[in-house]
Design a protein around this motif. Structure first.
Motif, PDB file in Angstrom:
ATOM      1  N   ASP A  29       0.813  -1.223   0.000  1.00  0.00           N
ATOM      2  CA  ASP A  29       0.000   0.000   0.000  1.00  0.00           C
ATOM      3  C   ASP A  29       0.844   1.269   0.000  1.00  0.00           C
ATOM      4  O   ASP A  29       0.414   2.301  -0.518  1.00  0.00           O
ATOM      5  N   PHE A  30       2.015   1.191   0.609  1.00  0.00           N
ATOM      6  CA  PHE A  30       2.828   2.393   0.802  1.00  0.00           C
ATOM      7  C   PHE A  30       3.103   3.094  -0.532  1.00  0.00           C
ATOM      8  O   PHE A  30       3.398   2.432  -1.522  1.00  0.00           O
ATOM      9  N   PRO A  31       2.972   4.425  -0.622  1.00  0.00           N
ATOM     10  CA  PRO A  31       2.830   5.401   0.469  1.00  0.00           C
ATOM     11  C   PRO A  31       1.388   5.815   0.796  1.00  0.00           C
ATOM     12  O   PRO A  31       1.188   6.750   1.551  1.00  0.00           O
ATOM     13  N   GLU A  32       0.392   5.126   0.221  1.00  0.00           N
ATOM     14  CA  GLU A  32      -1.004   5.469   0.496  1.00  0.00           C
ATOM     15  C   GLU A  32      -1.571   4.504   1.528  1.00  0.00           C
ATOM     16  O   GLU A  32      -1.799   3.334   1.239  1.00  0.00           O
ATOM     17  N   LYS A  33      -1.829   5.002   2.731  1.00  0.00           N
ATOM     18  CA  LYS A  33      -2.312   4.148   3.815  1.00  0.00           C
ATOM     19  C   LYS A  33      -3.760   3.734   3.575  1.00  0.00           C
ATOM     20  O   LYS A  33      -4.587   4.537   3.161  1.00  0.00           O
ATOM     21  N   ASN A  34      -4.039   2.447   3.823  1.00  0.00           N
ATOM     22  CA  ASN A  34      -5.393   1.932   3.712  1.00  0.00           C
ATOM     23  C   ASN A  34      -6.059   2.020   5.084  1.00  0.00           C
ATOM     24  O   ASN A  34      -5.663   1.341   6.028  1.00  0.00           O
ATOM     25  N   THR A  35      -7.073   2.861   5.196  1.00  0.00           N
ATOM     26  CA  THR A  35      -7.714   3.099   6.497  1.00  0.00           C
ATOM     27  C   THR A  35      -8.427   1.857   7.035  1.00  0.00           C
ATOM     28  O   THR A  35      -8.743   1.789   8.223  1.00  0.00           O
ATOM     29  N   SER A  50      -6.322   0.526   9.837  1.00  0.00           N
ATOM     30  CA  SER A  50      -5.793   1.546  10.743  1.00  0.00           C
ATOM     31  C   SER A  50      -5.709   1.094  12.195  1.00  0.00           C
ATOM     32  O   SER A  50      -5.024   1.728  13.003  1.00  0.00           O
ATOM     33  N   PHE A  64       4.002   0.534   8.437  1.00  0.00           N
ATOM     34  CA  PHE A  64       3.792   1.755   7.649  1.00  0.00           C
ATOM     35  C   PHE A  64       4.604   2.912   8.231  1.00  0.00           C
ATOM     36  O   PHE A  64       5.245   3.672   7.498  1.00  0.00           O
ATOM     37  N   GLU A  96       7.657   5.068   6.520  1.00  0.00           N
ATOM     38  CA  GLU A  96       7.631   6.529   6.482  1.00  0.00           C
ATOM     39  C   GLU A  96       8.924   7.115   7.044  1.00  0.00           C
ATOM     40  O   GLU A  96       9.473   8.075   6.490  1.00  0.00           O
TER      41      GLU A  96
END
Length: 253
Positions: free
Chosen positions: A57-63, A66, A75, A79
């Motif tokens: 998924d990185f760099p878009e976090k999957n909520t 969470s 994650f 970062e």
């Protein structure tokens, strides 16, 4: 027509069996940092399925993930690496995590890993954007800190009521160690395993600070170079650098 397909499948299997390509230090670094990262974590982080999701998924976090500790920890690690301009080879990162979770020996030999770790340490150290003088000014201006005569700054988070260690004491502590740029180089809370050592065997700043604490206390210490490693570097800690330790004193023997 079927033979070329069979050959391709066989070759693909052979290449996958060879493992990750660690031929360059940069590629090997991706394997090393994930292997070390997973090794330092608590059991609930050692979930390869969720680590793989975080990497993909990185760099878009999957909520949707969470609340998953493995996903969030991985994650955050990615970062941090990005912030320090470390380019991650995702395949090697995943293989390092997988080997670490399964308890396998690192695929990088001990001699080479020292070289790669030095390169990693130099990258982190070179990204310290605040000078020792600037950091010390921040400490002087912070009214919540106490300064001792030696130049050690500290803050009381929690005050215990147990015995105070002497120079000959063997102590048990939980600790978080950071550089002035916020990079966390040790955290015993993650492993859920406190460390033990003799007070006289540690650096001056930590020995002085621990000598102020009652068992059960939790303090943050800002140790100047003169009470730390001075003009010499120590692993990831650069020369002439402050060291920040958050210490929880658990036991004194």
């Amino acid at each position: 027509m079927k033979k070329p397909f069979i050959i391709i499948v066989i070759l693909a299997g052979l290449f996958s069996a060879c493992g990750p390509d660690l031929s360059t230090d940069e590629a090997a670094m991706s394997y090393m940092v994930s292997y070390d990262f997973v090794k330092s974590q608590s059991p609930d982080i050692k979930n390869f399925k969720m680590i793989k999701k975080a990497v993909n998924d990185f760099p878009e976090k999957n909520t949707a993930y969470s609340n998953d500790p493995a996903y969030i920890a991985c994650f955050k690690h990615l970062e941090e690496l990005k912030n320090y301009k470390i380019i991650v080879n995702k395949n090697n990162y995943l293989k390092g995590a997988e080997d670490s979770i399964e308890g396998k020996k690192s695929k990088i030999d001990t001699v080479r890993i020292k070289i790669i770790r030095n390169k990693f340490n130099n990258i982190i150290s070179s990204n310290i954007t605040i000078t020792t003088e600037e950091f010390e000014k921040r400490l002087r201006d912070d009214k919540n800190l106490i300064r001792t005569g030696s130049g050690l700054y500290y803050k009381v988070i929690k005050q215990g009521n147990g015995p105070i260690p002497s120079t000959s004491s063997r102590i048990t502590v939980n600790m978080i160690g950071q550089l002035p740029n916020g990079f966390e180089f040790t955290n015993t809370y993650l492993k859920q395993t406190p460390v033990q050592f003799y007070l006289k065997a540690t650096i001056k700043g930590m020995a002085e600070g621990l000598g102020l604490m009652k068992t059960g206390s939790r303090y943050i210490f800002y140790i100047p170079p003169s009470l730390g490693y001075g003009s010499k570097s120590k692993g990831i800690i650069p020369a002439d650098s402050y060291i920040i330790y958050e210490i929880e004193l658990l036991n004194v023997n």
